[in-house]
Motif scaffolding. Structure first.
Motif, short mmCIF file in Angstrom:
data_model
loop_
_atom_site.label_atom_id
_atom_site.label_comp_id
_atom_site.label_asym_id
_atom_site.label_seq_id
_atom_site.Cartn_x
_atom_site.Cartn_y
_atom_site.Cartn_z
N GLY A 69 0.79 -1.22 0.00
CA GLY A 69 0.00 0.00 0.00
C GLY A 69 0.82 1.27 0.00
O GLY A 69 0.34 2.33 0.39
N HIS A 70 2.05 1.19 -0.46
CA HIS A 70 2.90 2.37 -0.44
C HIS A 70 2.48 3.44 -1.44
O HIS A 70 2.74 4.62 -1.23
CB HIS A 70 4.37 1.97 -0.61
CG HIS A 70 4.86 1.15 0.55
ND1 HIS A 70 5.38 -0.11 0.39
CD2 HIS A 70 4.86 1.40 1.87
CE1 HIS A 70 5.70 -0.58 1.59
NE2 HIS A 70 5.40 0.31 2.50
N ALA A 71 1.83 3.05 -2.53
CA ALA A 71 1.32 4.05 -3.48
C ALA A 71 0.20 4.84 -2.82
O ALA A 71 0.13 6.07 -2.95
CB ALA A 71 0.83 3.38 -4.76
N ARG A 72 -0.68 4.16 -2.09
CA ARG A 72 -1.76 4.86 -1.38
C ARG A 72 -1.17 5.75 -0.28
O ARG A 72 -1.65 6.88 -0.07
CB ARG A 72 -2.74 3.86 -0.76
CG ARG A 72 -3.88 4.53 -0.02
CD ARG A 72 -4.86 3.52 0.55
NE ARG A 72 -5.45 2.71 -0.47
CZ ARG A 72 -6.54 3.04 -1.18
NH1 ARG A 72 -7.13 4.19 -0.95
NH2 ARG A 72 -7.02 2.23 -2.09
N ALA A 73 -0.15 5.30 0.40
CA ALA A 73 0.50 6.12 1.43
C ALA A 73 1.06 7.40 0.80
O ALA A 73 0.98 8.48 1.40
CB ALA A 73 1.59 5.33 2.12
N HIS A 74 1.60 7.28 -0.41
CA HIS A 74 2.11 8.46 -1.12
C HIS A 74 0.97 9.45 -1.37
O HIS A 74 1.13 10.66 -1.19
CB HIS A 74 2.77 8.03 -2.43
CG HIS A 74 3.24 9.17 -3.27
ND1 HIS A 74 4.34 9.93 -2.94
CD2 HIS A 74 2.75 9.69 -4.43
CE1 HIS A 74 4.52 10.88 -3.87
NE2 HIS A 74 3.56 10.75 -4.77
N TYR A 75 -0.20 8.94 -1.76
CA TYR A 75 -1.36 9.81 -1.97
C TYR A 75 -1.72 10.53 -0.67
O TYR A 75 -1.95 11.74 -0.65
CB TYR A 75 -2.56 9.01 -2.48
CG TYR A 75 -3.88 9.71 -2.27
CD1 TYR A 75 -4.17 10.90 -2.94
CD2 TYR A 75 -4.82 9.22 -1.39
CE1 TYR A 75 -5.36 11.57 -2.73
CE2 TYR A 75 -6.02 9.87 -1.16
CZ TYR A 75 -6.29 11.04 -1.84
OH TYR A 75 -7.47 11.71 -1.63
N TRP A 76 -1.77 9.81 0.45
CA TRP A 76 -2.14 10.42 1.73
C TRP A 76 -1.13 11.50 2.13
O TRP A 76 -1.49 12.50 2.75
CB TRP A 76 -2.26 9.37 2.83
CG TRP A 76 -3.50 8.54 2.68
CD1 TRP A 76 -3.55 7.20 2.41
CD2 TRP A 76 -4.86 8.98 2.76
NE1 TRP A 76 -4.87 6.79 2.32
CE2 TRP A 76 -5.69 7.86 2.53
CE3 TRP A 76 -5.47 10.20 2.99
CZ2 TRP A 76 -7.07 7.93 2.53
CZ3 TRP A 76 -6.86 10.28 2.99
CH2 TRP A 76 -7.64 9.15 2.77
N GLU A 77 0.12 11.30 1.79
CA GLU A 77 1.16 12.27 2.15
C GLU A 77 1.18 13.50 1.24
O GLU A 77 1.53 14.59 1.66
CB GLU A 77 2.53 11.61 2.10
CG GLU A 77 2.75 10.57 3.16
CD GLU A 77 4.03 9.77 2.96
OE1 GLU A 77 4.85 10.15 2.10
OE2 GLU A 77 4.19 8.76 3.64
N THR A 78 0.82 13.31 -0.03
CA THR A 78 1.00 14.38 -1.02
C THR A 78 -0.28 14.94 -1.63
O THR A 78 -0.24 15.99 -2.25
CB THR A 78 1.86 13.86 -2.19
OG1 THR A 78 1.14 12.80 -2.83
CG2 THR A 78 3.22 13.38 -1.72
N ASP A 79 -1.38 14.22 -1.52
CA ASP A 79 -2.64 14.56 -2.21
C ASP A 79 -2.52 14.45 -3.73
O ASP A 79 -3.31 15.04 -4.46
CB ASP A 79 -3.14 15.95 -1.84
CG ASP A 79 -3.72 16.01 -0.44
OD1 ASP A 79 -4.22 14.97 0.04
OD2 ASP A 79 -3.68 17.08 0.19
N HIS A 80 -1.54 13.71 -4.23
CA HIS A 80 -1.46 13.44 -5.67
C HIS A 80 -2.51 12.38 -5.98
O HIS A 80 -2.39 11.24 -5.53
CB HIS A 80 -0.07 12.95 -6.05
CG HIS A 80 1.00 13.98 -5.88
ND1 HIS A 80 2.34 13.67 -5.95
CD2 HIS A 80 0.93 15.32 -5.64
CE1 HIS A 80 3.05 14.77 -5.76
NE2 HIS A 80 2.22 15.77 -5.57
N PRO A 81 -3.55 12.71 -6.77
CA PRO A 81 -4.74 11.87 -6.84
C PRO A 81 -4.70 10.64 -7.75
O PRO A 81 -5.42 9.68 -7.50
CB PRO A 81 -5.82 12.84 -7.33
CG PRO A 81 -5.06 13.84 -8.14
CD PRO A 81 -3.73 13.99 -7.44
N VAL A 82 -3.91 10.64 -8.82
CA VAL A 82 -4.04 9.58 -9.83
C VAL A 82 -2.75 8.79 -9.99
O VAL A 82 -1.66 9.36 -10.08
CB VAL A 82 -4.46 10.16 -11.20
CG1 VAL A 82 -4.69 9.05 -12.22
CG2 VAL A 82 -5.73 11.00 -11.06
N VAL A 83 -2.89 7.45 -10.01
CA VAL A 83 -1.77 6.56 -10.28
C VAL A 83 -2.10 5.71 -11.50
O VAL A 83 -3.26 5.57 -11.87
CB VAL A 83 -1.45 5.62 -9.08
CG1 VAL A 83 -0.92 6.41 -7.90
CG2 VAL A 83 -2.64 4.79 -8.69
#
Length: 102
Positions: A69-83
């Motif tokens: 879930g590290h991609a989701r953790a990146h979203y939570w940290e940065t608010d970058h919405p799309v992968v």
């Protein structure tokens, strides 16, 4: 909130026949260069991954929810919405804000 012809409530921006509204987050993305094809957090923990995702805002590469879930953790940290999937030939993209493929 707007009303349809029968005066029932319809969410603003909703698609036809109950379709989900278009994800405007993809319109805000510019071209990014993906990082290395590895999840840095999994490497540091000595774990393997099967599926990598790339952040379409900054190019950060991390594992999917199935691994760590590290991609989701990146979203939570940065608010970058799309992968997007790093699998060759894949066009799969996910918007964390709308919680659906886009």
């Amino acid at each position: 909130m707007s009303l349809d012809a029968e005066a029932t409530k319809v969410a603003a921006g909703a698609g036809l026949n109950g379709q989900a509204p278009r994800c405007d987050h993809i319109d805000l993305l510019s071209a990014v260069e993906p990082g290395k094809r590895e999840c840095q957090e999994c490497l540091a923990a000595g774990r393997a991954w099967a599926r990598l995702l790339v952040c379409l805002s900054c190019g950060w590469v991390a594992c999917s929810d199935a691994e760590g879930g590290h991609a989701r953790a990146h979203y939570w940290e940065t608010d970058h919405p799309v992968v997007a999937s790093m699998e060759p030939g894949s066009t799969w993209r996910w918007c964390y804000v709308h919680r659906r493929t886009v």
